[in-house]
Scaffold this motif. Structure first.
Motif, mmCIF file in Angstrom:
data_model
loop_
_atom_site.group_PDB
_atom_site.id
_atom_site.type_symbol
_atom_site.label_atom_id
_atom_site.label_comp_id
_atom_site.label_asym_id
_atom_site.label_seq_id
_atom_site.Cartn_x
_atom_site.Cartn_y
_atom_site.Cartn_z
ATOM 1 N N GLU A 64 63.212 67.470 109.768
ATOM 2 C CA GLU A 64 62.040 66.783 109.769
ATOM 3 C C GLU A 64 60.806 66.626 108.275
ATOM 4 O O GLU A 64 61.053 68.182 107.774
ATOM 5 C CB GLU A 64 61.261 67.566 110.802
ATOM 6 C CG GLU A 64 60.473 67.160 112.222
ATOM 7 C CD GLU A 64 59.440 67.876 113.653
ATOM 8 O OE1 GLU A 64 58.090 67.612 112.601
ATOM 9 O OE2 GLU A 64 60.195 69.017 113.378
ATOM 10 N N VAL A 65 60.636 65.516 108.034
ATOM 11 C CA VAL A 65 59.902 65.982 106.247
ATOM 12 C C VAL A 65 58.331 66.734 106.404
ATOM 13 O O VAL A 65 58.097 66.953 107.126
ATOM 14 C CB VAL A 65 59.667 65.039 105.392
ATOM 15 C CG1 VAL A 65 58.770 64.704 104.563
ATOM 16 C CG2 VAL A 65 61.139 63.244 105.584
ATOM 17 N N LYS A 66 58.594 67.467 105.627
ATOM 18 C CA LYS A 66 57.487 68.644 105.555
ATOM 19 C C LYS A 66 56.382 68.290 103.917
ATOM 20 O O LYS A 66 55.363 68.847 105.014
ATOM 21 C CB LYS A 66 57.927 70.060 106.227
ATOM 22 C CG LYS A 66 58.894 70.303 107.389
ATOM 23 C CD LYS A 66 58.141 70.281 108.576
ATOM 24 C CE LYS A 66 58.405 70.651 109.620
ATOM 25 N NZ LYS A 66 58.937 71.975 109.553
ATOM 26 N N THR A 67 57.388 68.379 103.572
ATOM 27 C CA THR A 67 56.858 68.294 102.078
ATOM 28 C C THR A 67 58.050 67.686 100.802
ATOM 29 O O THR A 67 58.457 66.831 100.982
ATOM 30 C CB THR A 67 56.664 69.634 101.315
ATOM 31 O OG1 THR A 67 56.608 70.749 102.079
ATOM 32 C CG2 THR A 67 55.769 69.546 100.176
ATOM 33 N N THR A 68 56.450 66.201 99.999
ATOM 34 C CA THR A 68 57.604 65.433 100.113
ATOM 35 C C THR A 68 56.931 65.796 98.319
ATOM 36 O O THR A 68 55.753 65.995 98.150
ATOM 37 C CB THR A 68 56.986 64.144 99.717
ATOM 38 O OG1 THR A 68 55.807 63.738 99.587
ATOM 39 C CG2 THR A 68 57.234 63.011 100.905
ATOM 40 N N ALA A 69 57.844 65.010 97.303
ATOM 41 C CA ALA A 69 57.320 65.170 95.505
ATOM 42 C C ALA A 69 57.839 64.062 94.454
ATOM 43 O O ALA A 69 58.860 64.053 95.004
ATOM 44 C CB ALA A 69 57.227 66.972 95.105
ATOM 45 N N THR A 70 57.258 64.779 93.724
ATOM 46 C CA THR A 70 57.886 63.535 92.510
ATOM 47 C C THR A 70 57.619 64.743 91.451
ATOM 48 O O THR A 70 56.458 64.401 90.958
ATOM 49 C CB THR A 70 56.932 61.757 91.899
ATOM 50 O OG1 THR A 70 55.897 62.401 92.272
ATOM 51 C CG2 THR A 70 57.160 61.298 93.147
ATOM 52 N N ALA A 71 58.612 64.794 90.686
ATOM 53 C CA ALA A 71 58.059 65.578 89.224
ATOM 54 C C ALA A 71 59.080 64.563 88.012
ATOM 55 O O ALA A 71 60.178 63.464 88.614
ATOM 56 C CB ALA A 71 59.440 67.188 89.259
ATOM 57 N N ILE A 72 58.616 64.906 87.246
ATOM 58 C CA ILE A 72 58.582 64.196 86.132
ATOM 59 C C ILE A 72 58.924 64.898 85.179
ATOM 60 O O ILE A 72 58.285 66.249 84.672
ATOM 61 C CB ILE A 72 57.232 63.267 85.650
ATOM 62 C CG1 ILE A 72 57.193 62.077 86.566
ATOM 63 C CG2 ILE A 72 58.153 62.495 83.936
ATOM 64 C CD1 ILE A 72 56.210 60.901 86.199
ATOM 65 N N TYR A 73 60.091 65.032 84.454
ATOM 66 C CA TYR A 73 60.768 65.830 83.043
ATOM 67 C C TYR A 73 60.955 64.992 82.349
ATOM 68 O O TYR A 73 60.924 63.661 82.076
ATOM 69 C CB TYR A 73 61.857 66.530 83.367
ATOM 70 C CG TYR A 73 62.576 67.256 83.959
ATOM 71 C CD1 TYR A 73 61.263 67.470 85.697
ATOM 72 C CD2 TYR A 73 62.378 68.814 83.625
ATOM 73 C CE1 TYR A 73 61.056 68.766 86.092
ATOM 74 C CE2 TYR A 73 62.976 70.187 85.228
ATOM 75 C CZ TYR A 73 62.185 70.434 85.693
ATOM 76 O OH TYR A 73 61.778 70.548 86.961
ATOM 77 N N ALA A 74 60.354 65.594 81.278
ATOM 78 C CA ALA A 74 60.123 64.892 79.577
ATOM 79 C C ALA A 74 60.979 65.915 78.645
ATOM 80 O O ALA A 74 60.764 66.933 78.511
ATOM 81 C CB ALA A 74 58.710 64.543 79.932
ATOM 82 N N VAL A 75 61.111 64.897 78.109
ATOM 83 C CA VAL A 75 61.819 65.857 76.035
ATOM 84 C C VAL A 75 60.421 65.573 75.176
ATOM 85 O O VAL A 75 59.329 64.263 75.127
ATOM 86 C CB VAL A 75 62.634 64.920 75.120
ATOM 87 C CG1 VAL A 75 62.711 65.242 74.412
ATOM 88 C CG2 VAL A 75 63.733 65.330 76.591
#
Lengths: 268, 268
Positions: free
Chosen positions: A99-110
């Motif tokens: 069961e999905v409890k949390t979703t996220a998007t993350a942006i990593y960058a130089v």
């Protein structure tokens, strides 16, 4: 850094597959329902940090709290939806028993050299050493931080409504753990709900979505070590059972480490 | 509402599968590279609106601009990661030829009666009828809006640097299309990059991630019809080739319709 600190214990992840990490809730980080949202955000960021394909440093993180996380194990699945030369877009999902409890998007960058300016100014505040430490209580995780409220401390039972939703506090890890990106992600969610302050007491409420922009580079974080940060938050509008919050986290010497925003539900 | 308006044309989607919609770029919405970020945000929100399982109204939207969208068709895949009684968490991905170009998370929610207050105040501004309409030019899509700058109009070539990154403008759809949630999502990205203002000219830059919190309920949007909104934006920090932006969109009568934030890259 030892694994005996509650923060490190709470974000410790096992690699159970190329794109899957397993973590577990930690009793000391308990919130009203499930864990403190900040520690969940930190674990999701940590998951990306452990991935061998990760490039750069955290730039932006959005965490959507879809359902309460139950005590026990959780799985994090992560995927780099897109990798460019200087940035990378991750999608992370936290689930329990499928069961999905949390979703996220993350942006990593130089990060690179550029013109630079901090246009915002930190709120005025006495030095943290001149402000008494207070644990707001109510939930367990707050005891893991050293919190020193400069403005807008949490109202007690039958407190008075306040015309302002602004809270400003000095905060640091109570056990002196240095600030890295996961710790900064957690600090961005350190504020109790703004509706408590406006209404003068406890109101059932919780964060639905949290977005953080990381301004500090690794050098700036390293220089902080385990010092206090000055965190300030306010709401813009309350309506329809929801309100927003905008906040900033500053270093003692006036460095803007992160800007962070969230949308919160409340009942009342 | 007719399908002959460029806004409706640009967000028109065909259902090509239960969880897939197909759209196409529209030449009038062209930005420096690819389409205007606001129209992409609108199309992603529109995709969720078309899904038969959708509940409630938009509450929060985060759009991550992972790569330029090429002229032509694009596919939107959408998935309700979690549906609760009063809110729903969507993950949307935009791809072309199997390559992810944009990712988004959208939270839909049922609004209910609650205590309400707008704590922020709109910037002071003369009525839109007293401010001249100006098309900043540079990119094509700005010609589709009626923009009336109260503060911080776009600097021309070899303009002067400004100590403030604040822009405030009245804006409305140039062809009088009423404001719904997709239109409000697009209006939240109407600002040119803050670094232009601070540096006094054109600087290569673009939005990486945009988060919008929708405060207006459907009734409040309906009451706007196609009137001007007052949009105001500022940056907090520029460093390492990135800067943030925080903005608000107000109705003429002082209703806070949306608060919106973004992180932007810039070169220079």
């Amino acid at each position: 850094m030892t694994d005996t600190h509650p923060f490190d214990e709470a974000i410790q992840l096992d690699t159970v597959g190329a794109d899957t990490r397993r973590g577990r809730t930690h009793p000391e980080w308990a919130n009203m329902v499930g864990p403190f949202g900040g520690i969940t955000a930190a674990a999701m960021l940590r998951a990306v940090e452990t991935h061998p394909e990760r490039i750069g440093e955290p730039l932006a993180l959005t965490v959507n709290y879809a359902a309460p996380i139950a005590d026990g194990d959780f799985d994090l699945t992560l995927r780099a939806a897109r990798t460019n030369r200087t940035n990378q877009h991750w999608i992370v999902e936290l689930s329990q028993n499928g069961e999905v409890k949390t979703t996220a998007t993350a942006i990593y960058a130089v990060r690179r050299e550029s013109w630079a300016d901090t246009e915002s100014r930190p709120p005025s505040a006495p030095a943290p050493e001149q402000v008494p430490a207070v644990d707001p209580g109510l939930v367990r995780w707050t005891g893991l931080y050293d919190m020193r409220f400069v403005e807008g401390a949490m109202p007690g039972k039958d407190g008075d409504p306040s015309p302002s939703s602004t809270t400003t506090l000095w905060a640091r890890d109570g056990a002196g753990r240095p600030i890295d990106y996961p710790a900064l992600a957690a600090l961005c969610d350190i504020f109790y709900p703004r509706v408590f302050l406006r209404r003068g007491g406890f109101i059932p409420s919780g964060t639905i979505s949290l977005t953080t922009y990381f301004h500090a580079d690794r050098h700036q974080l390293d220089a902080l070590d385990n010092d206090f940060v000055l965190a300030t938050a306010h709401a813009n509008r309350f309506s329809g059972g929801y309100s927003d919050q905008s906040a900033q986290v500053w270093s003692r010497d006036g460095g803007l480490l992160a800007t962070t925003h969230q949308i919160v539900y409340f009942k009342g």
